[in-house]
Design a protein around this motif. Structure first.
Motif, PDB file in Angstrom:
ATOM      1  N   SER A   1     120.113 114.875  28.298  1.00 35.46           N
ATOM      2  CA  SER A   1     118.769 114.923  29.149  1.00 35.46           C
ATOM      3  C   SER A   1     118.818 115.631  30.415  1.00 35.46           C
ATOM      4  O   SER A   1     119.848 116.537  30.703  1.00 35.46           O
TER       5      SER A   1
ATOM      6  N   ASP B   1     113.584 117.277  25.817  1.00 30.80           N
ATOM      7  CA  ASP B   1     113.791 116.269  24.861  1.00 30.80           C
ATOM      8  C   ASP B   1     115.249 115.769  24.416  1.00 30.80           C
ATOM      9  O   ASP B   1     115.370 114.907  23.878  1.00 30.80           O
TER      10      ASP B   1
ATOM     11  N   THR C   1     118.138 113.377  25.150  1.00 26.42           N
ATOM     12  CA  THR C   1     118.283 111.891  25.546  1.00 26.42           C
ATOM     13  C   THR C   1     119.637 111.412  26.551  1.00 26.42           C
ATOM     14  O   THR C   1     120.458 112.052  26.521  1.00 26.42           O
TER      15      THR C   1
ATOM     16  N   ALA D   1     117.512 107.602  24.992  1.00 26.90           N
ATOM     17  CA  ALA D   1     116.294 107.619  25.568  1.00 26.90           C
ATOM     18  C   ALA D   1     116.076 108.836  26.037  1.00 26.90           C
ATOM     19  O   ALA D   1     116.695 109.281  26.908  1.00 26.90           O
ATOM     20  N   VAL D   2     114.825 109.132  26.361  1.00 25.54           N
ATOM     21  CA  VAL D   2     114.157 110.409  27.109  1.00 25.54           C
ATOM     22  C   VAL D   2     113.802 109.661  28.278  1.00 25.54           C
ATOM     23  O   VAL D   2     112.974 108.792  28.333  1.00 25.54           O
TER      24      VAL D   2
END
Length: 246
Positions: free
Chosen positions: A153, A213, A215, A219-220
């Motif tokens: 991320s 994009d 993670t 999760a983003v």
């Protein structure tokens, strides 16, 4: 002097909390499955909490699976709170995470948020110690990545030493119930730097790339989802100092 029970007292954080409290002369008991106490099943809670003034919960879910995390934290916390009410415990302290109350799709955070809700609604005076991510988590972001490039991320992180987390929890345990508080390390920087510096320390020549994009544990997340709010307690141990010990 208050009697303090540390649930998960043999774990990474719990054992440190016990050590710190004992070093300052407090009456503290380490409770874990090693001595027959299991918050998830409720076994041993009534006996260990008899006469307790403060309960500190430092337990962790056994996996990152969304259903397992939510089930573990809600079930174990429900058992703990029921036993505390029966024993007349006056202060519940729980370790949780910075960012559980913000828009994000980290399933582990959702399980912790469900745990927090039970505590807030219990009627027992409480302190929820929201910590930023531990220094140790850099390894988890790198392990399992395939190829020479690790995509992460592009969000920021402000990690904290596990020992400082334990200090924050110990202080909460001997203080008055404080509701929700946040604790963090002294420096914020990109998650990519967090992981890359760990790799360099370990002699790993893979490259870390930040991506919109990319993670964080699947999760983003928004750029500041993991950062503490204004007024958080800031500890002094730096990531660079910790890396030197690794």
């Amino acid at each position: 002097m208050a009697k303090i029970i540390v649930i998960g007292g043999s774990g990474n954080i719990g054992s440190r909390v016990v050590e710190k409290l004992r070093a300052h002369g407090h009456d503290v008991v380490a409770a874990s499955r090693q001595n027959g106490i299991d918050a998830y099943t409720g076994i041993g809670l009534a006996e260990i909490l008899a006469g307790a003034d403060v309960v500190v919960d430092t337990t962790q879910a056994p996996s990152f699976d969304a259903e397992v995390v939510r089930d573990y934290f809600t079930t174990s916390t429900a058992h703990l709170l029921a036993a505390e009410k029966a024993a007349g415990v006056g202060h519940h302290v729980a370790l949780t995470i910075v960012g559980t109350d913000r828009p994000q799709d980290i399933t582990y955070f959702h399980g912790k948020a469900a745990q927090e809700a039970l505590i807030r609604e219990s009627g027992i005076p409480f302190t929820l110690v929201h910590a930023t991510q531990f220094f140790d988590f850099a390894a988890a972001l790198a392990i399992g990545a395939e190829g020479d490039e690790i995509r992460v991320s592009d969000a920021m992180i402000q990690p904290i030493a596990a020992d400082d987390v334990a200090t924050g929890i110990a202080r909460a345990a001997v203080g008055s119930p404080g509701g929700d508080i946040e604790i963090a390390g002294p420096e914020a920087f990109p998650i990519a730097d967090f992981v890359q510096d760990w790799l360099v320390t370990k002699g790993d020549d893979r490259t870390v790339v930040a991506s919109p994009d990319g993670t964080y544990f699947g999760a983003v997340i928004p750029e500041r989802a993991l950062l503490p709010v204004e007024g958080a307690q800031i500890f002094s141990a730096t990531y660079a100092e910790w890396l030197k010990t690794q």
